[in-house]
Write a protein that holds these residues in place. Structure first.
Motif, PDB file in Angstrom:
ATOM      1  N   SER A 172       0.832  -1.207   0.000  1.00  0.00           N
ATOM      2  CA  SER A 172       0.000   0.000   0.000  1.00  0.00           C
ATOM      3  C   SER A 172       0.863   1.251   0.000  1.00  0.00           C
ATOM      4  N   ALA A 203       2.358   1.709  -3.405  1.00  0.00           N
ATOM      5  CA  ALA A 203       1.355   2.204  -4.349  1.00  0.00           C
ATOM      6  C   ALA A 203       1.104   3.688  -4.146  1.00  0.00           C
ATOM      7  N   ALA A 204       1.081   4.127  -2.876  1.00  0.00           N
ATOM      8  CA  ALA A 204       0.870   5.547  -2.589  1.00  0.00           C
ATOM      9  C   ALA A 204       2.020   6.383  -3.120  1.00  0.00           C
ATOM     10  N   LYS A 205       3.271   5.885  -2.970  1.00  0.00           N
ATOM     11  CA  LYS A 205       4.423   6.606  -3.491  1.00  0.00           C
ATOM     12  C   LYS A 205       4.371   6.683  -5.011  1.00  0.00           C
ATOM     13  N   SER A 236       1.737   6.643  -6.833  1.00  0.00           N
ATOM     14  CA  SER A 236       0.667   7.568  -7.194  1.00  0.00           C
ATOM     15  C   SER A 236       1.150   9.008  -7.097  1.00  0.00           C
ATOM     16  N   ARG A 237       1.945   9.314  -6.056  1.00  0.00           N
ATOM     17  CA  ARG A 237       2.503  10.657  -5.922  1.00  0.00           C
ATOM     18  C   ARG A 237       3.455  10.973  -7.075  1.00  0.00           C
ATOM     19  N   SER A 255       3.415   9.867 -10.067  1.00  0.00           N
ATOM     20  CA  SER A 255       2.729  10.050 -11.348  1.00  0.00           C
ATOM     21  C   SER A 255       1.790  11.238 -11.356  1.00  0.00           C
ATOM     22  N   HIS A 256       1.772  11.997 -10.245  1.00  0.00           N
ATOM     23  CA  HIS A 256       0.891  13.163 -10.177  1.00  0.00           C
ATOM     24  C   HIS A 256       1.334  14.203 -11.208  1.00  0.00           C
TER      25      HIS A 256
END
Length: 360
Positions: free
Chosen positions: A253, A256-258, A260-261, A263-264
């Motif tokens: 998790s 995945a959060a990293k 997502s950041r 690809s912001h």
């Protein structure tokens, strides 16, 4: 146009402020009618006798409370009349408390309080409450029922929430699954990983991001069917796999959060403008924040703050010690004065007795 659902006054001490009550939340849902498919007529409900099936007229219907299975106590409406709270049209504030002392589980229905007739007393109360950070707790009656209310100030206006009563709130101890949590042990590493996941997903609360997707999809379906169109139903999501290893799930998790950041759009724009190094530095700083790892500057500031606190604590302890000694000296001197007064009084009393004997 919003319409008031209640009007009255806020009363505390000798102050009375006219107000109007408006719903702060409008519940939205999709409601359906039941029809007879043969002629599309509405289905109606009748009040029938549970034993005979015959329809019962209103004059034969009474109120009753079931005390045990099949056993009822009939209550006449006239018997309830003395217990009905008087419709005073007043919100009587009894005390002011800190907002963080009220558990959110007690909050029920929210209302906007608007000024009525004269707005100045309302504005004065709102500004005073907002400056003090206090919440007014009181009682009011609406539709023959008494409620407890919490009134708080927010940006120069007043918001009221009805509160649940203490005996209405379910005690968590009654829920076995919650009581069993006391026997569960977690490691420091697991807690740290969970904290890292929380940090990586932390953001400001933006309520407009959340909406009732089911209601929106149903309304879209209704509109399309009204217009003679067909809607392709979305495929049901497959069941999520059961979590076996909590640490593996947390690590995945966080990763995945990293990702997502990274690809912001803002992160990509920064990399394009300033180069890969700036983007990598941002990732490193973000990782430090998510794992609560301080940077060099933060560590230095923390050490300096600790040094100042230690010095202040030492100075404070010296001052406290001196103050204690001063108080002790004052107490000792006071005791000596009291003892001296008692001794002097005893001598005078003895002298008076001696003089009395001689005179006799």
């Amino acid at each position: 146009m919003a319409r008031p659902v209640w009007s009255g006054t806020i009363s505390f001490g000798l102050v009375a402020i006219p107000v109007k009550l408006f719903h702060a939340v409008r519940k939205k849902s999709v409601s359906f009618n039941q029809l007879d498919e043969r002629n599309m007529a509405r289905i109606r409900y009748r009040k029938v006798n549970g034993e005979t099936g015959e329809e019962v007229a209103d004059e034969h219907i009474v109120k009753a409370y079931e005390v045990s299975k099949g056993s009822y106590v009939v209550i006449d409406p006239d018997e309830l009349e003395p217990f009905m709270p008087a419709a005073t049209k007043t919100i009587d504030l009894e005390e002011f408390v800190d907002l963080d002392q009220i558990d959110p589980v007690y909050f029920d229905t929210a209302y906007h309080l608007a000024p009525d007739v004269n707005a100045k007393p309302y504005a004065l109360l709102a500004q005073a409450m907002e400056a003090s950070g206090k919440v007014g707790i009181g009682r009011y009656v609406m539709r023959n029922k008494q409620y407890t209310a919490a009134i708080r100030a927010e940006e120069g206006r007043l918001v009221m929430s009805s509160l649940a009563y203490a005996d209405e709130v379910v005690d968590p101890a009654e829920i076995d699954a919650i009581a069993e949590l006391a026997d569960i042990e977690v490691s420091d590493k697991e807690v740290l990983m969970a904290e890292s996941l929380v940090a990586s997903l932390s953001a400001d609360f933006e309520p407009w991001k959340y909406h009732d997707e089911y209601r929106e999809q149903v309304m879209t379906l209704i509109e399309m069917k009204r217009d003679g169109q067909e809607m392709v139903a979305p495929t049901a999501e497959t069941e999520a796999p059961k979590v076996i290893d909590i640490m593996a799930a947390l690590e995945a998790s966080v990763a995945a959060a990293k990702a997502s950041r990274a690809s912001h759009p803002a992160r990509k724009a920064a990399a394009a403008k300033w180069g890969a190094k700036a983007s990598a530095d941002a990732d490193a700083a973000s990782d430090d924040a998510s794992t609560n790892k301080p940077t060099a500057k933060q560590a230095a500031r923390s050490a300096a703050a600790t040094k100042r606190k230690t010095a202040a604590a030492g100075s404070g302890s010296k001052k406290k010690s001196a103050a204690k000694k001063s108080v002790a000296k004052k107490k000792s001197a006071a005791k000596k004065k009291v003892a001296a007064k008692k001794k002097s009084a005893a001598k005078k009393q003895a002298a008076r007795k001696t003089a009395a004997k001689k005179s006799a």
